[in-house]
Motif scaffolding. Structure first.
Motif, mmCIF file in Angstrom:
data_model
loop_
_atom_site.group_PDB
_atom_site.id
_atom_site.type_symbol
_atom_site.label_atom_id
_atom_site.label_comp_id
_atom_site.label_asym_id
_atom_site.label_seq_id
_atom_site.Cartn_x
_atom_site.Cartn_y
_atom_site.Cartn_z
ATOM 1 N N TRP A 1 -4.944 10.449 -5.814
ATOM 2 C CA TRP A 1 -5.609 9.233 -6.279
ATOM 3 C C TRP A 1 -6.389 9.442 -7.571
ATOM 4 N N PHE B 1 0.835 -1.209 0.000
ATOM 5 C CA PHE B 1 0.000 0.000 0.000
ATOM 6 C C PHE B 1 0.864 1.251 0.000
ATOM 7 N N GLU B 2 1.838 1.260 0.902
ATOM 8 C CA GLU B 2 2.711 2.421 1.040
ATOM 9 C C GLU B 2 3.414 2.716 -0.278
ATOM 10 N N THR C 1 -4.874 -5.109 -7.029
ATOM 11 C CA THR C 1 -4.409 -4.769 -5.691
ATOM 12 C C THR C 1 -4.162 -3.273 -5.576
ATOM 13 N N TRP D 1 -7.326 -1.632 -5.048
ATOM 14 C CA TRP D 1 -7.765 -1.848 -3.677
ATOM 15 C C TRP D 1 -7.046 -0.889 -2.727
ATOM 16 N N ALA D 2 -5.772 -0.665 -2.984
ATOM 17 C CA ALA D 2 -4.979 0.234 -2.136
ATOM 18 C C ALA D 2 -5.571 1.648 -2.197
ATOM 19 N N TYR E 1 1.166 4.329 -2.805
ATOM 20 C CA TYR E 1 0.978 5.744 -2.516
ATOM 21 C C TYR E 1 2.196 6.575 -2.933
ATOM 22 N N ALA F 1 -8.752 1.887 -0.270
ATOM 23 C CA ALA F 1 -8.500 2.020 1.165
ATOM 24 C C ALA F 1 -8.175 3.476 1.487
#
Length: 121
Positions: free
Chosen positions: A57, A6-7, A39, A42-43, A10, A46
């Motif tokens: 985003w 995730f990180e 994925t 999905w990140a 970003y 979130a």
DNA sequence: GCCCTGACTGCTA
DNA sequence: TTAGCAGCCAGGG
């Protein structure tokens, strides 16, 4: 120790310049997993639960240049507005011309540099 | 530790 | 050209 998936998503998204867009698959490829586009989506999903985020985003859309966040119950019109504010244009079908506004990505060396910048190497 | 879910992608009919 | 389907990866329950 590298930041988790995730990180990393970003960090890469933050590197997308204003007025440019990237696809989920492109982001996934930069992370070393070209098949992990889902994925990435999905990140970002979130991320929507964190209003104070500084991750752009809205600059991430699918490979066809189409906004698909409506599937997540989010507002596609809002995303389009944000992109238009940055100079990204949409055609009659509501798609972005990836040839003109697509982000060229970054070198793997730059990606690795990002991990180091986070101090997690 | 297993199973399910998910803002995708690429191939095939 | 459009629609449907399987594959892929990581996190949450």
């Amino acid at each position: 120790m590298k930041p988790n998936f995730f990180e990393r998503v970003y960090l890469v998204v933050k590197r997308i310049p204003r007025g440019k867009v990237a696809s989920y698959g492109q982001i996934a490829a930069l992370l070393g997993h070209p098949q992990a586009a889902r994925t990435v989506g999905w990140a970002l999903h979130a991320l929507a639960s964190e209003p104070a985020t500084d991750v752009p985003w809205q600059r991430v859309i699918n490979h066809a240049g189409r906004i698909t966040i409506a599937r997540a119950g989010l507002d596609a019109a809002f995303q389009r507005h944000l992109l238009e504010e940055e100079g990204v244009e949409f055609d009659a079908r509501g798609d972005v011309d990836m040839e003109r506004f697509g982000w060229e990505g970054m070198d793997w060396a730059e990606v690795e540099a990002l991990w180091r910048e986070t101090g997690n190497e």
